[in-house]
Design a protein around this motif. Structure first.
Motif, PDB file in Angstrom:
ATOM      1  N   THR A 129       0.818  -1.206   0.000  1.00  0.00           N
ATOM      2  CA  THR A 129       0.000   0.000   0.000  1.00  0.00           C
ATOM      3  C   THR A 129       0.853   1.258   0.000  1.00  0.00           C
ATOM      4  OG1 THR A 129      -1.979  -0.985   0.988  1.00  0.00           O
ATOM      5  CG2 THR A 129      -1.605   1.347   1.414  1.00  0.00           C
ATOM      6  N   ALA A 130       2.010   1.224   0.670  1.00  0.00           N
ATOM      7  CA  ALA A 130       2.874   2.406   0.731  1.00  0.00           C
ATOM      8  C   ALA A 130       3.371   2.797  -0.653  1.00  0.00           C
ATOM      9  CB  ALA A 130       4.051   2.138   1.670  1.00  0.00           C
ATOM     10  N   GLY A 131       3.904   1.835  -1.395  1.00  0.00           N
ATOM     11  CA  GLY A 131       4.385   2.132  -2.734  1.00  0.00           C
ATOM     12  C   GLY A 131       3.255   2.484  -3.685  1.00  0.00           C
ATOM     13  N   PHE A 132       2.137   1.776  -3.533  1.00  0.00           N
ATOM     14  CA  PHE A 132       0.973   2.073  -4.363  1.00  0.00           C
ATOM     15  C   PHE A 132       0.503   3.507  -4.121  1.00  0.00           C
ATOM     16  CE2 PHE A 132      -3.579   2.231  -5.191  1.00  0.00           C
ATOM     17  CZ  PHE A 132      -3.676   1.630  -6.430  1.00  0.00           C
ATOM     18  N   THR A 133       0.495   3.939  -2.864  1.00  0.00           N
ATOM     19  CA  THR A 133       0.058   5.292  -2.523  1.00  0.00           C
ATOM     20  C   THR A 133       0.984   6.336  -3.139  1.00  0.00           C
ATOM     21  OG1 THR A 133      -0.942   4.546  -0.444  1.00  0.00           O
ATOM     22  CG2 THR A 133      -0.364   6.876  -0.605  1.00  0.00           C
ATOM     23  N   ALA A 134       2.298   6.124  -3.022  1.00  0.00           N
ATOM     24  CA  ALA A 134       3.253   7.067  -3.599  1.00  0.00           C
ATOM     25  C   ALA A 134       3.094   7.142  -5.113  1.00  0.00           C
ATOM     26  CB  ALA A 134       4.673   6.657  -3.226  1.00  0.00           C
ATOM     27  N   ALA A 135       2.898   5.991  -5.755  1.00  0.00           N
ATOM     28  CA  ALA A 135       2.737   5.971  -7.208  1.00  0.00           C
ATOM     29  C   ALA A 135       1.407   6.591  -7.625  1.00  0.00           C
ATOM     30  CB  ALA A 135       2.843   4.545  -7.727  1.00  0.00           C
ATOM     31  N   LEU A 136       0.351   6.376  -6.845  1.00  0.00           N
ATOM     32  CA  LEU A 136      -0.942   7.002  -7.145  1.00  0.00           C
ATOM     33  C   LEU A 136      -0.822   8.522  -7.057  1.00  0.00           C
ATOM     34  CD1 LEU A 136      -3.997   6.854  -7.669  1.00  0.00           C
ATOM     35  CD2 LEU A 136      -4.331   6.509  -5.205  1.00  0.00           C
ATOM     36  N   ALA A 137      -0.047   9.003  -6.078  1.00  0.00           N
ATOM     37  CA  ALA A 137       0.177  10.443  -5.971  1.00  0.00           C
ATOM     38  C   ALA A 137       0.880  10.972  -7.209  1.00  0.00           C
ATOM     39  CB  ALA A 137       1.006  10.753  -4.722  1.00  0.00           C
ATOM     40  N   LEU A 138       1.907  10.270  -7.670  1.00  0.00           N
ATOM     41  CA  LEU A 138       2.615  10.704  -8.871  1.00  0.00           C
ATOM     42  C   LEU A 138       1.682  10.692 -10.080  1.00  0.00           C
ATOM     43  CD1 LEU A 138       5.092  11.498 -10.477  1.00  0.00           C
ATOM     44  CD2 LEU A 138       5.804   9.100 -10.478  1.00  0.00           C
ATOM     45  N   LEU A 139       0.883   9.648 -10.207  1.00  0.00           N
ATOM     46  CA  LEU A 139      -0.055   9.572 -11.330  1.00  0.00           C
ATOM     47  C   LEU A 139      -1.027  10.746 -11.319  1.00  0.00           C
ATOM     48  CD1 LEU A 139      -1.014   7.641 -13.685  1.00  0.00           C
ATOM     49  CD2 LEU A 139      -2.728   6.830 -12.074  1.00  0.00           C
ATOM     50  N   ARG A 140      -1.600  11.036 -10.170  1.00  0.00           N
ATOM     51  CA  ARG A 140      -2.564  12.129 -10.077  1.00  0.00           C
ATOM     52  C   ARG A 140      -1.901  13.480 -10.328  1.00  0.00           C
ATOM     53  NH1 ARG A 140      -7.020  13.074  -6.175  1.00  0.00           N
ATOM     54  NH2 ARG A 140      -7.662  14.088  -8.103  1.00  0.00           N
ATOM     55  N   MET A 141      -0.684  13.647  -9.828  1.00  0.00           N
ATOM     56  CA  MET A 141       0.022  14.909 -10.052  1.00  0.00           C
ATOM     57  C   MET A 141       0.341  15.093 -11.534  1.00  0.00           C
ATOM     58  SD  MET A 141       2.460  14.808  -6.664  1.00  0.00           S
ATOM     59  CE  MET A 141       3.282  16.401  -6.854  1.00  0.00           C
ATOM     60  N   GLN A 142       0.792  14.033 -12.185  1.00  0.00           N
ATOM     61  CA  GLN A 142       1.097  14.153 -13.609  1.00  0.00           C
ATOM     62  C   GLN A 142      -0.168  14.347 -14.442  1.00  0.00           C
ATOM     63  OE1 GLN A 142       3.664  10.854 -14.750  1.00  0.00           O
ATOM     64  NE2 GLN A 142       5.456  12.010 -14.091  1.00  0.00           N
ATOM     65  N   ASP A 143      -1.261  13.717 -14.033  1.00  0.00           N
ATOM     66  CA  ASP A 143      -2.533  13.958 -14.712  1.00  0.00           C
ATOM     67  C   ASP A 143      -2.926  15.434 -14.612  1.00  0.00           C
ATOM     68  OD1 ASP A 143      -2.832  11.357 -15.527  1.00  0.00           O
ATOM     69  OD2 ASP A 143      -4.278  10.813 -13.966  1.00  0.00           O
ATOM     70  N   ASN A 144      -2.432  16.101 -13.551  1.00  0.00           N
ATOM     71  CA  ASN A 144      -2.738  17.518 -13.354  1.00  0.00           C
ATOM     72  C   ASN A 144      -1.562  18.407 -13.779  1.00  0.00           C
ATOM     73  OD1 ASN A 144      -4.954  19.143 -12.557  1.00  0.00           O
ATOM     74  ND2 ASN A 144      -3.857  19.755 -10.693  1.00  0.00           N
ATOM     75  N   ARG A 145      -0.756  17.884 -14.722  1.00  0.00           N
ATOM     76  CA  ARG A 145       0.282  18.648 -15.408  1.00  0.00           C
ATOM     77  C   ARG A 145       1.510  18.952 -14.552  1.00  0.00           C
ATOM     78  NH1 ARG A 145      -1.710  20.634 -20.250  1.00  0.00           N
ATOM     79  NH2 ARG A 145      -0.145  22.279 -20.317  1.00  0.00           N
ATOM     80  N   GLN A 146       1.783  18.116 -13.550  1.00  0.00           N
ATOM     81  CA  GLN A 146       3.041  18.253 -12.824  1.00  0.00           C
ATOM     82  C   GLN A 146       4.180  17.761 -13.710  1.00  0.00           C
ATOM     83  OE1 GLN A 146       2.969  19.246  -9.338  1.00  0.00           O
ATOM     84  NE2 GLN A 146       5.147  19.673  -9.677  1.00  0.00           N
ATOM     85  N   VAL A 147       5.226  18.571 -13.843  1.00  0.00           N
ATOM     86  CA  VAL A 147       6.407  18.197 -14.620  1.00  0.00           C
ATOM     87  C   VAL A 147       7.651  18.592 -13.830  1.00  0.00           C
ATOM     88  CG1 VAL A 147       5.293  18.359 -16.893  1.00  0.00           C
ATOM     89  CG2 VAL A 147       6.338  20.401 -15.866  1.00  0.00           C
ATOM     90  N   PRO A 148       8.777  17.931 -14.072  1.00  0.00           N
ATOM     91  CA  PRO A 148       9.996  18.250 -13.322  1.00  0.00           C
ATOM     92  C   PRO A 148      10.416  19.711 -13.434  1.00  0.00           C
ATOM     93  CG  PRO A 148      10.247  16.131 -14.410  1.00  0.00           C
ATOM     94  CD  PRO A 148       8.960  16.719 -14.914  1.00  0.00           C
ATOM     95  N   ALA A 149      10.099  20.365 -14.549  1.00  0.00           N
ATOM     96  CA  ALA A 149      10.520  21.753 -14.749  1.00  0.00           C
ATOM     97  C   ALA A 149       9.887  22.714 -13.742  1.00  0.00           C
ATOM     98  CB  ALA A 149      10.174  22.197 -16.172  1.00  0.00           C
ATOM     99  N   LEU A 150       8.799  22.320 -13.092  1.00  0.00           N
ATOM    100  CA  LEU A 150       8.170  23.193 -12.094  1.00  0.00           C
ATOM    101  C   LEU A 150       9.028  23.354 -10.852  1.00  0.00           C
ATOM    102  CD1 LEU A 150       4.385  22.133 -12.177  1.00  0.00           C
ATOM    103  CD2 LEU A 150       5.438  24.208 -13.107  1.00  0.00           C
ATOM    104  N   GLY A 151       9.936  22.420 -10.623  1.00  0.00           N
ATOM    105  CA  GLY A 151      10.796  22.520  -9.447  1.00  0.00           C
ATOM    106  C   GLY A 151      10.771  21.251  -8.631  1.00  0.00           C
TER     107      GLY A 151
END
Length: 332
Positions: A129-151
């Protein structure tokens, strides 16, 4: 099938109690897929349930363990056959149905995930669940246009299981990660997992202003409370803060300013009820392009069923880091 061992939780007129018991497969929760358990793991939620410190279970008695991985020994669903390696996280385990702290578990086919190529059963439960949660956060952030260039991405509670896995997963995905932890003696470990900077929570001072100079492109917050309040004014324009924990409290103070001036988004990460198609996608990522590079380093301890009570105590007192793997059958 003969009787098998399980860590079972009760709450009745005799009080709240939990421990190892012998039970039969006929007593397990209903489901289409009967699995011989190889591994489970210990999450904060498991410690709360196993000690009665939190109201996690909705019915009693149940076997503990919100994560499980093993091999199918019988199935009434044609999608699964004897010998298949499978896993399941959340989805009612140790909440409305028997969880993974038993030598056998019966699963609902809807939430049973075939072990993806690229992961072993052991690795899948280091993630859990811990890894799944971290990966779900990344998925949701990228779905909302999070990119490395933001910082850089700030990861709070970085010494815990979600935190350490998030450092590894986000850095693997190309993000700079700044780890925030109250355990300065763990900083070398956090850097070895991919953190480019480590920040001592005890020395982190927030200005209290509604807006402050942008410091992070986004954040994964395991803490909530004043930590979340302090982070929001520091997020770059159109960055995301994914919230998945409340170790610092369930309430936080904020203003609308980060949201209406910088377009900051606050994303809730609720892993237990994630839709099946998203689950499949996340586990494929975790077996390939987002697979952490340091899983064995993150698995800081391994116990059998008898060792669960001691681990629960350590976790609830803050005396733990990384992930605890539960070995149930001698199956790889």
């Amino acid at each position: 099938m003969t009787l098998f061992r399980a860590f079972r939780i009760h709450s009745d007129e005799a009080g709240y109690r939990a421990g190892i018991e012998a039970m039969s497969a006929d007593a397990l929760s209903p489901g289409e897929v009967l699995v011989k358990t190889a591994y489970s793991s210990v999450n904060y939620k498991d410690a709360l349930a196993g000690t009665g410190k939190g109201r996690i279970l909705r019915t009693y008695p149940l076997n503990g363990g919100i994560d499980v991985a093993g091999h199918v020994i019988a199935s009434t669903d044609p999608a699964f056959k004897e010998g298949d390696a499978v896993l399941c996280t959340g989805s009612g385990l140790s909440e409305t149905r028997d969880g993974g702290y038993g030598e056998y578990v019966r699963l609902d086919a809807r939430w049973t995930i075939p072990l993806p190529a690229g992961l072993s059963l052991r690795e899948s439960m280091i993630l859990g669940t811990a890894g799944f949660t971290a990966a779900l956060a990344l998925l949701r952030m990228q779905d909302n246009r999070q990119v490395p260039a933001l910082g850089p991405i700030a990861v709070t509670g970085a010494s815990g299981g979600v935190g350490q896995l998030a450092i590894d997963i986000f850095s693997r995905a190309g993000y700079e990660v700044h780890a925030i932890s109250g355990k300065a003696d763990h900083f070398d470990v956090l850097r070895s997992l991919g953190a480019s900077a480590c920040i001592d929570r005890h020395q982190l001072v927030f200005s209290g202003k509604p807006m402050d100079s942008a410091r992070f492109g986004g954040a994964l917050d395991n803490v909530g409370g004043s930590m979340l309040s302090g982070l929001l004014p520091l997020i770059s324009p159109y960055g995301n803060v994914a919230i998945c924990g409340n170790a610092g409290g369930i309430a936080f103070d904020s203003t609308v300013m980060p949201f209406i001036i910088r377009g900051t988004s606050l994303l809730g990460i609720a892993s237990a009820g994630t839709a099946r198609d998203i689950r499949d996608s996340i586990w494929q990522h975790l077996a390939s392009d987002w697979k952490p590079r340091h899983l064995e380093r993150i698995a800081t301890r391994e116990v059998e069923l008898d060792g669960l009570p001691g681990i629960f105590t350590r976790m609830l007192t803050g005396d733990s880091s990384g992930r605890t793997l539960v070995r149930i059958n001698n199956t790889v």
